[in-house]
Design an enzyme around this catalytic site. Structure first.
Site, mmCIF file in Angstrom:
data_model
loop_
_atom_site.group_PDB
_atom_site.id
_atom_site.type_symbol
_atom_site.label_atom_id
_atom_site.label_comp_id
_atom_site.label_asym_id
_atom_site.label_seq_id
_atom_site.Cartn_x
_atom_site.Cartn_y
_atom_site.Cartn_z
ATOM 1 N N ASP A 63 -36.054 21.248 84.487
ATOM 2 C CA ASP A 63 -35.174 22.120 85.275
ATOM 3 C C ASP A 63 -35.613 23.579 85.154
ATOM 4 O O ASP A 63 -34.870 24.449 84.686
ATOM 5 C CB ASP A 63 -33.699 21.959 84.883
ATOM 6 C CG ASP A 63 -33.062 20.739 85.536
ATOM 7 O OD1 ASP A 63 -33.783 19.986 86.237
ATOM 8 O OD2 ASP A 63 -31.853 20.523 85.360
ATOM 9 N N HIS A 90 -33.805 18.705 88.853
ATOM 10 C CA HIS A 90 -33.918 19.720 89.908
ATOM 11 C C HIS A 90 -35.320 19.718 90.524
ATOM 12 O O HIS A 90 -35.453 19.915 91.729
ATOM 13 C CB HIS A 90 -33.521 21.099 89.369
ATOM 14 C CG HIS A 90 -32.047 21.263 89.285
ATOM 15 N ND1 HIS A 90 -31.299 21.985 90.204
ATOM 16 C CD2 HIS A 90 -31.147 20.766 88.400
ATOM 17 C CE1 HIS A 90 -30.015 21.927 89.883
ATOM 18 N NE2 HIS A 90 -29.900 21.200 88.782
ATOM 19 N N HIS A 126 -33.838 27.131 84.596
ATOM 20 C CA HIS A 126 -33.116 27.408 85.853
ATOM 21 C C HIS A 126 -33.357 28.815 86.384
ATOM 22 O O HIS A 126 -32.415 29.538 86.751
ATOM 23 C CB HIS A 126 -31.618 27.175 85.665
ATOM 24 C CG HIS A 126 -31.211 25.734 85.710
ATOM 25 N ND1 HIS A 126 -31.494 24.913 86.784
ATOM 26 C CD2 HIS A 126 -30.547 24.967 84.815
ATOM 27 C CE1 HIS A 126 -31.020 23.699 86.542
ATOM 28 N NE2 HIS A 126 -30.447 23.703 85.348
ATOM 29 N N HIS A 160 -30.484 19.057 80.456
ATOM 30 C CA HIS A 160 -29.719 18.500 81.583
ATOM 31 C C HIS A 160 -28.250 18.887 81.609
ATOM 32 O O HIS A 160 -27.743 19.354 82.628
ATOM 33 C CB HIS A 160 -29.865 16.979 81.619
ATOM 34 C CG HIS A 160 -29.253 16.322 82.825
ATOM 35 N ND1 HIS A 160 -29.516 16.766 84.112
ATOM 36 C CD2 HIS A 160 -28.415 15.260 82.950
ATOM 37 C CE1 HIS A 160 -28.854 15.997 84.974
ATOM 38 N NE2 HIS A 160 -28.181 15.093 84.300
#
Length: 214
Positions: A47, A74, A20, A183
């Site tokens: 992600d 994402h 992220h 996740h």
């Protein structure tokens, strides 16, 4: 959908949780693990982008020979937004950084995002006589099989197996020794049956988890 990796081609192999955009935390982990960029490999549970401070930098990791990743939800939201020109779902889930980029940078990042189309949804790792499976959210079947058709949406979005595990239920997934998922941010790595959940919410100020599997 599936990609196979032979651990014999690498000295050490690590699996890292959801990045992220937390590139500096990731680099710190690599240093802490004495990672060798010429001999070692990192596999990401997906992600790479959104919410953190350096999504473009994490996307750029895909160009590195020592880095592999499965597609996360994402990345899937970003691709859907670019395809349909409707990015509301992506924006409310942390994708607003993309619109804030200068136009020239945005064009370059767009190409990197489109490269995410080629990411596998499942990585099968053969290491030290064991078969490990990496996917973003779940492997939505009771048995793993190479190239078995499974629901792509559930691979990147499903929390039903994790929720069942958290309630004290669940079971092994047959056909492989271990499964690694991200996740869902948890306070610490959670191990249920032959499943490991390694998203420990680095983007929310917690530790980034990187597990050595070889």
């Amino acid at each position: 959908m599936y990609q196979r990796i032979d651990g014999e081609n690498w000295r050490h192999v690590f699996i890292v949780g959801d990045l992220h955009g937390c590139l500096s935390e990731f680099i710190s982990q690599l240093k802490h693990k004495h990672f060798d960029y010429h001999q070692d490999l990192v596999i990401s549970v997906g992600d790479l982008i959104d919410r953190g401070t350096n999504s473009p930098g994490c996307l750029a990791l895909l160009d590195s020979k020592w880095f592999r990743a499965v597609k996360g939800n994402h990345e899937a939201m970003a691709l859907e937004a670019l395809d349909e020109g409707e990015g509301m779902l992506w924006q409310i889930n942390g994708g607003n950084w993309y619109q804030e980029l200068p136009e020239q940078v945005q064009q370059k990042v767009q190409q990197a995002l489109l490269h995410c189309r080629e990411l596998p949804l499942v990585i099968e790792l053969h290491t030290q006589g064991k078969l490990l499976v990496i996917a973003h959210a779940d492997y939505p079947a009771s048995q793993y099989r190479w190239n078995q058709p499974v629901d792509e949406h559930l691979l990147v979005w499903s929390r039903s197996r994790l929720n069942e595990n958290l309630r004290g239920g669940g079971a092994d997934i047959d056909g492989a020794d271990e499964f690694y998922f991200g996740h869902t941010p948890l306070k610490e790595v959670s191990h249920f049956h032959n499943q490991f959940y390694i998203d420990t919410g680095a983007v929310f100020g917690n530790k980034l988890t990187m597990v050595q599997v070889q």
